[in-house]
Design a protein around this motif. Structure first.
Motif, mmCIF file in Angstrom:
data_model
loop_
_atom_site.group_PDB
_atom_site.id
_atom_site.type_symbol
_atom_site.label_atom_id
_atom_site.label_comp_id
_atom_site.label_asym_id
_atom_site.label_seq_id
_atom_site.Cartn_x
_atom_site.Cartn_y
_atom_site.Cartn_z
ATOM 1 N N TRP A 161 1.002 -1.270 -0.068
ATOM 2 C CA TRP A 161 -0.043 -0.094 0.031
ATOM 3 C C TRP A 161 0.895 1.101 -0.089
ATOM 4 N N GLU A 162 1.892 1.241 0.945
ATOM 5 C CA GLU A 162 2.978 2.487 0.997
ATOM 6 C C GLU A 162 3.861 2.661 -0.287
ATOM 7 N N THR A 163 4.034 1.567 -0.836
ATOM 8 C CA THR A 163 4.589 1.634 -2.363
ATOM 9 C C THR A 163 3.886 2.217 -3.301
ATOM 10 N N TYR A 164 2.851 1.827 -3.317
ATOM 11 C CA TYR A 164 1.820 2.406 -4.299
ATOM 12 C C TYR A 164 1.434 4.123 -4.134
ATOM 13 N N ALA A 165 1.347 4.274 -2.753
ATOM 14 C CA ALA A 165 1.352 5.683 -2.592
ATOM 15 C C ALA A 165 2.546 6.492 -2.820
ATOM 16 N N ASN A 166 3.448 6.182 -2.604
ATOM 17 C CA ASN A 166 4.727 7.007 -2.396
ATOM 18 C C ASN A 166 5.695 6.549 -3.601
ATOM 19 N N LEU A 167 5.419 5.456 -4.162
ATOM 20 C CA LEU A 167 6.519 4.867 -5.207
ATOM 21 C C LEU A 167 7.667 4.114 -4.608
ATOM 22 N N HIS A 168 8.345 3.329 -5.254
ATOM 23 C CA HIS A 168 9.623 2.390 -4.831
ATOM 24 C C HIS A 168 10.625 3.800 -4.622
ATOM 25 N N PRO A 169 11.286 3.443 -3.498
ATOM 26 C CA PRO A 169 12.386 4.362 -3.017
ATOM 27 C C PRO A 169 13.481 4.370 -4.174
#
Length: 377
Positions: free
Chosen positions: A169-177
């Motif tokens: 969910w967090e990756t979808y929100a903020n993109l992969h680091p």
């Protein structure tokens, strides 16, 4: 038979459905942009933000069955004893405010922020405070009309999967680091993929539904999920000030809201119906907020023309932030003597801009009923 679990993000829809959504997106995006520009030029700005945030807090808690109204909250705000329903609304407003400060200071919407906000939501004597605050559930939960799992309409993922799904969910929100693209192996071929680079309005609708479906807490998931909508709208630069709230429109269609959320779950999710519903609700809310801001701005300018002094104007504008105002409150805000603040408030009462509760002898309250009527319209 209860729907069980969810697929990870990103999602896909039919190619012909994508065209319909993209047409809606263009209109809504333009309306929200117009609202943001208008708000930047407004003389009210943060004074109106506070009132809109209180209204959002009321509407979001009403979705879950509380009967408290915006007027109730304004009338009760100076009472020393608060009912649990009022505390629940105040906790929501505190969590919303803290989340907005975090986003404005550059913190992203993240698991860490989610835990922090949940702790505030569940604080004090509000509903659900006997349940672990700021901690993910450690047992299976379910959504349904009774406390029996056999009556459930939806059974979320197991507790041991929560962190994995929230990472996704967090990756979808903020993109992969490191800029890596998210896997789409779980999606069927031929669909239109709404990936992590999609328009923020589509993403926020997907993030909200997915968070509700993960259901990471034993209580407070709905309220926290709706706070995340407002925060993500700011993070994604759709709006520069925290003024875009959709709970009012969702509350009006509560049964459909829950039904369409449930449709995004299981092995065959229907994302199109949910996204279309969310965009329509956002369009109605953007229209309403544009109209409300125009009326509030006109009201403020006309009211200020009736004032004689700068202090009177300042206190009148403050009543848009606090429609139930006391002399002590105004004096503290502007570093005035209480007598000076009281004289200004009495002047505003004489001019019909505020209403003085003459039944009170001490800590007299002054109401801006014009603002109450506007917010409730």
């Amino acid at each position: 038979m209860a729907i069980q679990g969810i697929k990870k993000l990103p999602i896909s829809i039919e190619p012909n459905q994508a065209t319909s959504l993209l047409m809606k997106l263009a209109n809504i995006s333009s309306e929200i942009g117009r609202l943001d520009e208008k708000f930047k030029r407004s003389i009210l700005k943060s004074d109106l933000i506070n009132t809109l945030a209180l209204k959002e807090s009321v509407q979001s808690t009403r979705i879950e069955g509380t009967q408290v109204t915006f007027t109730d909250m304004v009338e009760q705000i100076h009472k020393s004893e608060q009912k649990w329903e009022h505390l629940e609304v105040l906790n929501y407003q505190k969590a919303l405010t803290m989340g907005q400060e975090r986003i404005q200071n550059g913190y992203p919407v993240s698991t860490r922020l989610i835990l922090e906000l949940h702790s505030i939501l569940m604080d004090g004597a509000a509903r659900g405070t006997n349940i672990a605050k700021g901690e993910f559930r450690k047992i299976q939960n379910w959504i349904g009309p009774t406390k029996k799992i056999e009556d459930a309409v939806y059974i979320p993922i197991a507790a041991n999967e929560i962190e994995d799904y929230l990472d996704n969910w967090e990756t979808y929100a903020n993109l992969h680091p490191y800029g890596e693209k998210m896997s789409t192996a779980h999606l069927s071929d031929g669909g239109f993929i709404i990936d992590e680079h999609a328009h923020p309005l589509l993403k926020v609708a997907i993030l909200h539904a997915q968070f509700e479906s993960i259901h990471p807490f034993l209580d407070g998931n709905g309220r926290l999920g709706r706070i995340l909508i407002a925060l993500y709208m700011m993070q994604s630069k759709q709006i520069s000030s925290p003024i875009f709230f959709v709970s009012e429109e969702l509350e009006k269609q509560r049964a459909r809201y829950y039904h369409l959320l449930n449709g995004t779950r299981g092995d065959n999710p229907n994302w199109y119906n949910w996204l279309s519903f969310f965009l329509d609700a956002s369009q109605r809310m953007a229209d309403k907020l544009n109209t409300l801001l125009d009326k509030a701005e006109l009201m403020a300018k006309e009211g200020m023309l009736k004032c004689d002094t700068h202090i009177q104007k300042q206190i009148y504008i403050l009543s848009f932030r606090h429609p139930n105002l006391t002399a002590i409150q105004a004096a503290k805000q502007f570093n005035l003597a209480p007598t000076t603040a009281r004289n200004a408030l009495n002047f505003l009462d004489e001019k019909g801009l505020l209403f003085k509760d003459k039944s009170q002898k001490r800590n007299v309250e002054y109401f801006n009923y014009d603002v109450l009527d506007l917010i409730n319209s």
